[in-house]
Write an enzyme that holds these catalytic residues in place. Structure first.
Site, PDB file in Angstrom:
ATOM      1  N   HIS A 195      33.025  -3.098 -32.338  1.00  0.00           N
ATOM      2  CA  HIS A 195      32.049  -2.555 -31.387  1.00  0.00           C
ATOM      3  C   HIS A 195      31.308  -1.366 -31.983  1.00  0.00           C
ATOM      4  CE1 HIS A 195      36.169  -0.988 -30.686  1.00  0.00           C
ATOM      5  NE2 HIS A 195      35.567   0.172 -30.810  1.00  0.00           N
ATOM      6  N   ASP A 295      39.758  -1.889 -37.638  1.00  0.00           N
ATOM      7  CA  ASP A 295      40.103  -1.492 -36.277  1.00  0.00           C
ATOM      8  C   ASP A 295      40.007  -2.679 -35.318  1.00  0.00           C
ATOM      9  OD1 ASP A 295      40.480   0.697 -34.256  1.00  0.00           O
ATOM     10  OD2 ASP A 295      38.547  -0.049 -33.545  1.00  0.00           O
ATOM     11  N   GLU A 337      44.750  -3.398 -38.232  1.00  0.00           N
ATOM     12  CA  GLU A 337      45.281  -2.722 -37.053  1.00  0.00           C
ATOM     13  C   GLU A 337      45.399  -3.791 -35.973  1.00  0.00           C
ATOM     14  OE1 GLU A 337      44.938  -0.110 -33.258  1.00  0.00           O
ATOM     15  OE2 GLU A 337      43.280  -1.320 -33.988  1.00  0.00           O
ATOM     16  N   HIS A 401      47.786   8.024 -33.749  1.00  0.00           N
ATOM     17  CA  HIS A 401      46.974   8.677 -32.723  1.00  0.00           C
ATOM     18  C   HIS A 401      46.977   7.880 -31.415  1.00  0.00           C
ATOM     19  CE1 HIS A 401      44.435   5.522 -34.164  1.00  0.00           C
ATOM     20  NE2 HIS A 401      43.606   5.708 -33.149  1.00  0.00           N
ATOM     21  N   ARG A 526      46.461   9.861 -24.433  1.00  0.00           N
ATOM     22  CA  ARG A 526      46.740   9.881 -25.876  1.00  0.00           C
ATOM     23  C   ARG A 526      46.431  11.245 -26.490  1.00  0.00           C
ATOM     24  NH1 ARG A 526      43.326   4.843 -27.855  1.00  0.00           N
ATOM     25  NH2 ARG A 526      41.904   5.841 -26.412  1.00  0.00           N
TER      26      ARG A 526
HETATM   27  C1  GLC Z   1      41.920   1.046 -32.004  1.00  0.00           C
HETATM   28  C2  GLC Z   1      42.079   2.534 -32.151  1.00  0.00           C
HETATM   29  C3  GLC Z   1      42.047   3.161 -30.798  1.00  0.00           C
HETATM   30  C4  GLC Z   1      40.730   2.833 -30.146  1.00  0.00           C
HETATM   31  C5  GLC Z   1      40.462   1.330 -30.152  1.00  0.00           C
HETATM   32  C6  GLC Z   1      39.033   1.040 -29.865  1.00  0.00           C
HETATM   33  O1  GLC Z   1      42.958   0.470 -31.310  1.00  0.00           O
HETATM   34  O2  GLC Z   1      43.263   2.830 -32.825  1.00  0.00           O
HETATM   35  O3  GLC Z   1      42.242   4.552 -30.869  1.00  0.00           O
HETATM   36  O4  GLC Z   1      40.762   3.300 -28.833  1.00  0.00           O
HETATM   37  O5  GLC Z   1      40.709   0.748 -31.411  1.00  0.00           O
HETATM   38  O6  GLC Z   1      38.235   1.344 -30.978  1.00  0.00           O
END
Ligand code: GLC
Length: 652
Positions: A195, A295, A337, A401, A526
């Site tokens: 995004h 991500d 991730e 995080h 968070r």
């Molecule tokens: C990933 C990041 C997170 C974020 C999400 C949307 O999961 O680690 O912090 O909110 O992507 O970008």
């Protein structure tokens, strides 16, 4: 067409496309010296065919497929031409040492540049602190231009080519990357490719009504399709908005927003989006980024009737990106991730996809073992799931995080007689301090009152009991919490893969509740574990008697041990049954080195019988590298509460 005929047809098309495109590329970049062009075109020849196949599978339905293919190759070539020579040197260096990231010298650290050091230049001054810990891999949270106020911690990106002015400039970022590199530290940045923010130039044009840019995103004129999708799609941030779409009255459209309403999901069915994002990716590679954290990999492709997570096309997109990297910036690695079911996490891990992956299952299981003081689920799951492709590596972490989700498998739990729903509920209660016997201070995140689903926020030290112990002024509990923290870090430093230290963890940083006072952060728990790094408090890391000293020294010791022992090189790990439900154990082997690691998750003393140790093939004497204690394998091994041991010496 029959599969074989189709395969042959694709191979012919790929061959002729390559033969058409290559000379056209050469004509476009005539100043590149011939020897360099040869190196580049050899790589292109090597990777073009698999790339063609993937792009054909994704985009051949577009009548102008060849046009897009050529655009992608032109931009990959341009980005390679623009790649600074010192990075091309790094490409060559990595080619001779392709498994560099699997070395026991690797230690990672994650931080927010502003919270840790004010800005990017400030961060350069903090390199000595990172060196003290032996860091070789630094993940900086997205430092890019993002909306003022709420920006999901920088994960709503308004430009991949500009930094947040408060942090510095792109040149500062490149300088930082270079300084880090000269200190042997690879810079890891996020590639937030699912995004953009709604302030990205593309989103602005879409909002102004330009249909070309509206096609960059997933937009709908009415609720017909959104309603259908929402029947099967999970809500990711239900606190923020229900469902997956946000209405924008200016254009009278519903926009797909998996995360926050200002994060617009890109439309990868549009080949232009793939092409543009590939260029942004290569731009970052050319700024000196060594590792891209991909991500939110799970959400990139959508299909009606599915949960729109982990679809095959999501993998194809990464594989295609990876091939472009192999061609134009081969020093770079991908880290996935994927904070999803462990079966799905594993699917992203492959040399042709992501060479590195977060290990969210291990992370959640370690917290589970701390709460239950039992290691059955940890042992059972890791025996099944820890092994990955030998050319890949886990990135093991205790905290990052984000929140902690209890993402282990219901099936794994059932196999050892655990009830998934009840147990997850218990863990959330435990880590939010709602359970009477809990040592933890944490906050719920995205609690869904309808489904009972919830995740947890909190800093390592607070979740491990330090905050409560200090509040109660109880020295024994403080000592126990410190041991628990070192136990957790002990495991991630020795189990195999890259250990990642979360900012502040080595000095016992605790929850910071001040996020509640700021409207930009108040709605997202968070932020409780994303505090400003307290350098005054961190000074105590060299004052014996303080908890900061105990934790920091403990981590230094285990880091030193990891670096100096070949048993921790590469990922050959054998998870064992220790015959004690509280003690987690594994062997590490490499070349002729072996180490046995034991971790007691109970605060009470535990024993391992001599009989069982002999059965594990241990003979004679073993030495605990952390304390120097010598143990005899034929006698009962006594372990104090929360004890972590690294035993070497006995021939197997
Ligand atoms: C990933 C990041 C997170 C974020 C999400 C949307 O999961 O680690 O912090 O909110 O992507 O970008």
């Amino acid at each position: 067409m029959k599969p074989q005929a189709n395969h042959d047809w694709i191979a012919r098309q790929s061959h002729s496309s390559f033969e058409r495109i290559l000379p056209r590329l050469r004509d476009r970049f005539p100043t590149v010296p011939e020897p360099e062009w040869e190196v580049f075109s050899a790589r292109m020849r090597q990777y073009f065919h698999p790339l063609f196949e993937l792009l054909h599978e994704l985009y051949s339905g577009h009548y102008d497929f060849f046009y897009h293919l050529e655009c992608i190759m032109v931009s990959a070539t341009r980005m390679w031409v623009e790649r600074p020579t010192e990075l091309k040197a790094l490409d060559a260096q990595r080619e001779v040492d392709p498994g560099w990231y699997r070395s026991n010298q690797m230690i990672g650290y994650i931080l927010y540049a502003n919270h840790f050091a004010g800005d990017l230049n400030g961060l350069r001054e903090k390199i000595p602190f990172l060196k003290e810990l032996g860091v070789t891999y630094l993940h900086i949270m997205p430092p890019f231009r993002c909306p003022d106020g709420e920006s999901d911690g920088g994960y709503a990106i308004s430009s991949y080519r500009e930094t947040d002015p408060a942090l510095g400039t792109m040149e500062d970022l490149a300088q930082l990357a270079e300084d880090l590199r000269n200190h042997g530290i690879s810079l890891c940045l996020d590639f937030v490719y699912n995004h953009t923010s709604d302030e990205h130039e593309w989103a602005k044009k879409a909002l102004a009504g330009d249909p070309e840019f509206q096609d960059y995103y997933r937009m709908f004129d009415d609720r017909i399709l959104p309603d259908q999708y929402e029947r099967t799609v999970n809500e990711v941030f239900p606190d923020e908005h229900s469902g997956s779409f946000t209405y924008r009255s200016r254009i009278r459209k519903w926009v797909w927003t998996t995360f926050k309403n200002y994060q617009w999901d890109l439309n990868y069915e549009n080949p232009v989006v793939f092409s543009k994002m590939a260029e942004e990716m290569l731009f970052l590679a050319n700024k000196g980024v060594g590792i891209l954290r991909l991500d939110a990999v799970a959400f990139v492709w959508k299909r009606l009737g599915t949960n729109c997570e982990n679809l095959p096309e999501a993998h194809k997109i990464i594989r295609a990106f990876n091939l472009l990297i192999r061609i134009s910036a081969p020093a770079l690695l991908f880290k996935s991730e994927a904070i999803v079911h462990p079966d799905e996490v594993a699917k992203y891990i492959d040399p042709g996809e992501c060479q590195l992956s977060y290990n969210p299952t291990l992370m959640a299981l370690l917290w589970n073992a701390c709460a239950t003081r039992k290691v059955e689920l940890l042992t059972h799951t890791m025996r099944k799931r820890f092994a990955i492709h030998p050319d890949c590596a886990w990135v093991n972490y205790i905290r990052c995080h984000d929140d902690i989700g209890w993402n282990f498998s219901d099936g794994d739990m059932a196999e050892i007689g655990m009830t998934a729903f009840e147990h997850r509920k218990f863990l959330t209660q435990f880590y939010t301090g709602r359970h009477v016997a809990s040592f933890a201070c944490g906050l719920p995140f995205q609690e869904n009152l309808q489904t009972g689903d919830a995740r947890v926020s909190g800093a390592t030290a607070s979740l491990a009991g330090l905050e409560k112990a200090l509040e109660a002024n109880d020295a024994d509990q403080v000592a126990r919490a410190v041991r628990r923290i070192l136990l957790l870090y002990g495991v991630i430093f020795t189990i195999g893969g890259i250990p990642l230290i979360y900012a502040g963890d080595s000095v016992g940083t605790m929850n910071d509740y001040s996020f509640k006072d700021d409207p930009d952060t108040a709605g997202d728990s968070r932020w409780v574990h994303r505090p400003v790094f307290d350098w005054e408090l961190a000074k105590k890391r060299s004052e014996p008697g303080t908890y900061q000293y105990e934790i920091h020294q403990g981590i230094l010791k285990i880091a030193q041990l990891r670096r100096s022992n070949a048993a921790f090189d590469r990922t050959e790990t054998e998870i064992i049954h220790t015959a004690n439900v509280h003690v987690f154990g594994y062997f590490r082997h490499h070349l002729d080195q072996t180490a046995l690691i034991l971790a007691n998750f109970s605060e009470h003393p535990q024993e391992l019988s001599g009989r069982h140790l002999r059965q594990l093939g241990l003979r004679r004497t073993l030495t605990d590298l952390l304390t120097g204690q010598v143990i005899t394998a034929s006698q009962t091994l006594q372990m104090e509460g929360c004890r972590f041991m690294v035993l070497v010496g006995g021939p197997r």
